[in-house]
Scaffold this active site. Sequence first.
Site, mmCIF file in Angstrom:
data_model
loop_
_atom_site.group_PDB
_atom_site.id
_atom_site.type_symbol
_atom_site.label_atom_id
_atom_site.label_comp_id
_atom_site.label_asym_id
_atom_site.label_seq_id
_atom_site.Cartn_x
_atom_site.Cartn_y
_atom_site.Cartn_z
ATOM 1 N N GLU A 173 0.879 -1.169 0.000
ATOM 2 C CA GLU A 173 0.000 0.000 0.000
ATOM 3 C C GLU A 173 0.912 1.214 0.000
ATOM 4 O O GLU A 173 1.550 1.524 1.004
ATOM 5 C CB GLU A 173 -0.928 -0.030 1.215
ATOM 6 C CG GLU A 173 -1.993 1.039 1.217
ATOM 7 C CD GLU A 173 -1.596 2.211 2.084
ATOM 8 O OE1 GLU A 173 -1.257 3.270 1.503
ATOM 9 O OE2 GLU A 173 -1.611 2.101 3.303
ATOM 10 N N CYS A 183 -1.618 8.804 3.587
ATOM 11 C CA CYS A 183 -1.515 8.171 2.270
ATOM 12 C C CYS A 183 -2.747 8.434 1.429
ATOM 13 O O CYS A 183 -2.706 8.295 0.199
ATOM 14 C CB CYS A 183 -1.278 6.678 2.410
ATOM 15 S SG CYS A 183 -2.570 5.815 3.342
#
Length: 674
Positions: A256, A295
């Site tokens: 990720e 993120c």
Amino acid sequence: MRDIHSYAAGEWLAPGAGARNIASAITGEVIAQAGNDALDAGAMLGFAREHGGPALRAMTFHDRARMLKALALHLMEHKQALYDLSYDTGATLSDHKIDVDGGIGTMLVFASKGRREMPDAHVYLDGAPEQLGREGQFMGRHICTPLQGVAVHINAFNFPVWGMLEKLAPTLLAGVPAIVKPATATCYVTELCVRLMLDSGLLPKGALQFVSGGLGDMLDLLGCQDAVAFTGSADTALKLRGNPKLMENSVRFTSEQDSLNASVLGPDAVPGTPEFDLFVKEVQREMTAKAGQKCTAIRRIMVPQAQIDAVISALSERLAKTTIGDPRAEDTRMGALVSGSQKRDVLEKVVLLSAEAERVFGDPDNFTVKGADRDKGAFLPPMLFHCADPDAAERVHDTEAFGPVSTLMPYRDLAHATRLLNRGQGSLVASIITNDGEVARELTMGSAAFHGRLYFNNRKSMGEATGHGSPLPHMVHGGPGRAGGGEELGGVRGVMHYMQRTAVQGSPDILTAIGKQWVPGAEEITDRAHPFTRRFTELDLGETFHSPSREVTLEDIETFAHFTGDTFYAHMDDEAAAANPFFPGRVAHGYLLLSFAAGLFVQPDPGPVLANTGLDNLRFLEPVSAGDSIKVRLSVKHKTPRNEEYGEVRWHVTLTNQREEAVAEYDLLTMNAV
């Protein structure tokens, strides 16, 4: 000065050779040290495989779910200590709640899903059985069982608690031990969280280990039963993914990564609409929460050409109200970046963006910090850029300044907005603020393949929506391309990353024994008292009741039609029904058959059956005409304990006619006293 220990093979080990200093994001002063090059990676893996794995696999999914819930509640009792320690990461109390409360909440969701959506067993059944032979005595189905290795979790600095718990919860629920390696810059917060969990006594020996500092040669020692889950930069992911041993041994690798997440203002969301105000609020929040170190933060802002000036004005006005300062102060709305090196990295990226976009808000050389030294701490203001020609630009679509930085750009029409969205080459999330369903559909069809999540919000959903930047445990988190090509969370989908799906084939009896769920065609137990007279703990899989037959008459059909009001022509008009390709003429109502079936199999006296809670997988297979007869087979298919007083019994019900043809089939759910 704190020594951040590692927990390896059952022991807490102090920092040693290779230890790194950790500075406060607020003052720049060294507050801790972490790392020990002497950690024995092989011993840690062996400890997890020999102790943690077998102990977890001996538990059922429900056992592990109860353990997760207990861990979450234990952390909830101690979250203030995690808050207090987190301030030196530069985060505010609001940021802590995203991290700490979000992580605990994620554990609770997985605990709940483990109890509700997974069996109280050791094998997870993935889908229904498949009949592979003509007579139904050769069957197949897919099962999932825990990997018999170790999950290595490598986490980013921005969420030292949530980043660990969102990986740990599905891993433990799957039955796999974990070795957690957080980013060194904030590992002191993770260490406290790990200590709290280990001190609770709720985890089996070897289920959780912790590395502060580097992993050493651990990745070189992993095999086909192990898994690596990484969160961080694309560059680091590429290096890890390219490890020869990971590739040679086909070690599962989930990544990720950072991405150029975008938000689109729909063409209908003009100034004065709730959507316009919502858009400005969402962008401002994503630029300033965690000082932009998320993120999922919005890096690219796409606005209709006609609304550029209005958005710059409204967003600048809102950003100007952001109080920057010591995160411990109640009036601070944005704290510091995590470190001086992170601040320097952001400023370097800002230089690249400045070659293609004009800074319209925020000056890194001229801003106010309250309650702290601006130069000693890792502080930056929110910075908004405007790229007037996004088609000609490159850096705004491939350069992420991982801080409070975002770039505004115009689009001409939805096709243009779609192209701009996709220029990011894969993101974790894109948001669209619109009240127009056709706008939402067009952007979905054009860009969904480039994004792990699409977040829509408008005047109807804004009161409940959790925000562009909030990954939820129920939904997948990850994305294609630059975002890493992996997935996390997503409820039970996240658990599957730590399990092996296997196709098993054999007789119905064999499949029943493996999956602890009765498969039609397997042995039936018919020599006992009526199953409705037997308690939950007394029932065995395959206990079956065969009812007598009952004829369905024309009077039955007409009475049911008039009593219920269901006078559909297929039940009342013989000529019209015969013209229907599905019916030979007038037929019985499907729900009449279900009612008759209940009358055929129910044992009416008070007993262990407490309630009928529903039915699943109902199928009407053949029409039943007046003069036909039906009978019922009722079999114990599956049992799920719910509490000390009762459990859920899933019964397989099949209705057949006088020619032994199945006319209906379904699963009946009842709650039975223990």
